[in-house]
Enzyme design. Structure first.
Site, PDB file in Angstrom:
ATOM      1  N   LYS A 111       0.836  -1.426   0.421  1.00  0.00           N
ATOM      2  CA  LYS A 111      -0.164  -0.149  -0.235  1.00  0.00           C
ATOM      3  C   LYS A 111       0.772   1.118  -0.539  1.00  0.00           C
ATOM      4  O   LYS A 111       2.023   1.301   0.483  1.00  0.00           O
ATOM      5  CB  LYS A 111      -1.002  -0.192   1.093  1.00  0.00           C
ATOM      6  CG  LYS A 111      -1.836  -1.062   1.363  1.00  0.00           C
ATOM      7  CD  LYS A 111      -3.318  -0.663   0.071  1.00  0.00           C
ATOM      8  CE  LYS A 111      -4.692  -1.894   0.343  1.00  0.00           C
ATOM      9  NZ  LYS A 111      -4.909  -1.657  -0.985  1.00  0.00           N
ATOM     10  N   ASP A 142       0.232  -0.572  -4.986  1.00  0.00           N
ATOM     11  CA  ASP A 142      -1.569  -0.521  -4.601  1.00  0.00           C
ATOM     12  C   ASP A 142      -1.995   1.375  -4.713  1.00  0.00           C
ATOM     13  O   ASP A 142      -1.476   1.161  -2.395  1.00  0.00           O
ATOM     14  CB  ASP A 142      -2.386  -1.283  -4.053  1.00  0.00           C
ATOM     15  CG  ASP A 142      -4.190  -0.930  -4.146  1.00  0.00           C
ATOM     16  OD1 ASP A 142      -4.031   0.185  -4.933  1.00  0.00           O
ATOM     17  OD2 ASP A 142      -4.899  -1.267  -3.499  1.00  0.00           O
ATOM     18  N   GLU A 168      -1.221  -0.308  -9.176  1.00  0.00           N
ATOM     19  CA  GLU A 168      -2.904  -0.873  -8.851  1.00  0.00           C
ATOM     20  C   GLU A 168      -3.032   0.363  -8.731  1.00  0.00           C
ATOM     21  O   GLU A 168      -2.881   1.118  -8.002  1.00  0.00           O
ATOM     22  CB  GLU A 168      -2.855  -1.699  -8.017  1.00  0.00           C
ATOM     23  CG  GLU A 168      -4.283  -1.659  -7.914  1.00  0.00           C
ATOM     24  CD  GLU A 168      -4.451  -3.184  -7.293  1.00  0.00           C
ATOM     25  OE1 GLU A 168      -6.112  -2.078  -6.214  1.00  0.00           O
ATOM     26  OE2 GLU A 168      -3.703  -3.989  -6.643  1.00  0.00           O
ATOM     27  N   ASP A 194      -9.001  -0.740 -10.275  1.00  0.00           N
ATOM     28  CA  ASP A 194      -9.453  -1.254  -9.585  1.00  0.00           C
ATOM     29  C   ASP A 194     -10.503  -0.985  -8.638  1.00  0.00           C
ATOM     30  O   ASP A 194     -11.878  -0.737  -9.448  1.00  0.00           O
ATOM     31  CB  ASP A 194      -8.704  -1.848  -7.775  1.00  0.00           C
ATOM     32  CG  ASP A 194      -9.927  -2.396  -6.682  1.00  0.00           C
ATOM     33  OD1 ASP A 194     -10.268  -2.473  -7.047  1.00  0.00           O
ATOM     34  OD2 ASP A 194      -9.005  -2.599  -5.899  1.00  0.00           O
ATOM     35  N   LYS A 218     -12.991  -8.014  -8.083  1.00  0.00           N
ATOM     36  CA  LYS A 218     -13.749  -8.594  -6.810  1.00  0.00           C
ATOM     37  C   LYS A 218     -15.246  -9.023  -6.900  1.00  0.00           C
ATOM     38  O   LYS A 218     -16.060  -8.463  -7.721  1.00  0.00           O
ATOM     39  CB  LYS A 218     -12.799  -7.556  -5.493  1.00  0.00           C
ATOM     40  CG  LYS A 218     -11.843  -6.410  -5.580  1.00  0.00           C
ATOM     41  CD  LYS A 218     -11.747  -5.983  -5.032  1.00  0.00           C
ATOM     42  CE  LYS A 218      -9.979  -5.638  -4.578  1.00  0.00           C
ATOM     43  NZ  LYS A 218     -10.192  -4.453  -3.520  1.00  0.00           N
TER      44      LYS A 218
END
Length: 332
Positions: A111, A142, A168, A194, A218
């Site tokens: 992250k 991400d 991401e 995403d 997801k």
């Protein structure tokens, strides 16, 4: 979801269990992850949109939960799924301890762009991950759309020397993703989408705009395994299946999606049960040797009781369940 096959709200309430799972490390602002679990004819399933999501968005998560618990799922083409470790926005000194929770994972997702932190914090964290993973490890980052265009351009240039597998959601919008992909193409770092897929009214806009090299999918936010498979097929881009910080029950839904994809070229972000200090399954669905098995997960009765949310939080989730069910009924 077809209104004819939608279970009555009374049926859902009768089989609902609300749990609260503590996190080992704060992740996307969450220290305790709440989820509503349901037991359907096909097995256990999960409804766990983040608490800040409105009912319109959360209703897709309920459709996914009902689909997984009440309907047969697409046939799998693989029996296990390679998964990545997930590194929250921790200090560089804490990276090794986080990675140690993910047995045998050859890939790590890190992250970045955390509110209140700087690019130097990101550089230190990603460098620490690279040092632990070694030159053979795969490191992806991400940003959760946390950078503007210029910040993303500067950050990707700064981090590219650490041999990134992909970046991401560096920016929030499809137009920004397309521009940052153009600006950084010479670095050879792919761009993944995403939020621009799972939170979009048109999840295929990213592919049409040429704004990403791959997509993150997801199962819960996209309305279930079958619908997510349709999106991947229509997008025509490589897909990485990821979790939404699910319990082991929800992770089994993600694994079912990953298992049914015709091609799976990347490790999946389905190892996040390792971020909990307790789960509802014994053993929890955590990576062993870097992989997860494919199959439904049964919760442990004692753990369900131990993880039960407080009465006021149970009431909150049951009210949310009723509102989202009404939204699905109205949608037909």
């Amino acid at each position: 979801m077809d209104a004819v096959t939608l279970p009555a709200i009374e049926e859902l309430r009768d089989v609902a269990r609300v749990v609260a799972l503590p996190m080992a490390t704060r992740f996307r602002g969450v220290t305790v992850r709440e989820a509503l679990l349901l037991h359907g004819p096909e097995g256990w399933t999960e409804f766990s949109p983040f608490v800040e999501y409105d009912d319109a968005e959360a209703a897709a998560w309920l459709a996914a939960a009902i689909d997984f618990g009440w309907n047969p799922q697409p046939a799998p083409v693989r029996t296990e799924i390679g998964v990545n470790a997930t590194v929250p926005a921790v200090a560089a000194a804490d990276v090794a301890a986080v990675l140690a929770r993910f047995d045998g994972c050859r890939t790590a997702k890190v992250k970045v762009a955390e509110r209140g932190q700087s690019l130097s914090d990101d550089l230190a964290r990603v460098a620490a991950v690279r040092a632990v993973m070694g030159p053979e490890g795969r490191v992806r980052i991400d940003a959760n759309g946390g950078w503007n265009l210029d910040e993303a351009d500067r950050a990707i240039h700064a981090l590219a020397d650490l041999d990134l597998e992909y970046v991401e959601q560096p920016c929030a919008t499809v137009d920004e993703l397309a521009e940052v992909r153009y600006r950084t193409k010479h670095l050879g770092v792919p761009i993944a989408a995403d939020e621009s897929v799972r939170k979009a009214t048109d999840p295929l806009a990213v592919a049409r705009a040429g704004a990403a090299d791959l997509i993150i999918v997801k199962a819960q936010p996209l309305g279930g395994v079958a619908h997510a498979l349709q999106i991947v097929a229509a997008a025509g881009l490589p897909a990485v299946v990821s979790s939404a910080l699910d319990t082991s029950i929800g992770l089994a839904m993600g694994a079912a999606l990953a298992a049914a994809l015709p091609e799976l070229d990347y490790d999946c972000g389905l190892g996040t049960a390792s971020l909990f200090t307790m789960d509802v399954a014994a053993p929890p669905l955590v990576p062993r040797g870097g992989v997860l098995p494919v199959g439904r997960v049964e919760p442990d009765a004692a753990l369900l009781d131990a993880a039960a949310a407080s009465p006021d939080r149970q009431a909150w989730w049951l009210a949310r369940l009723q509102r989202c069910h009404a939204a699905l009924v109205a949608h037909g």
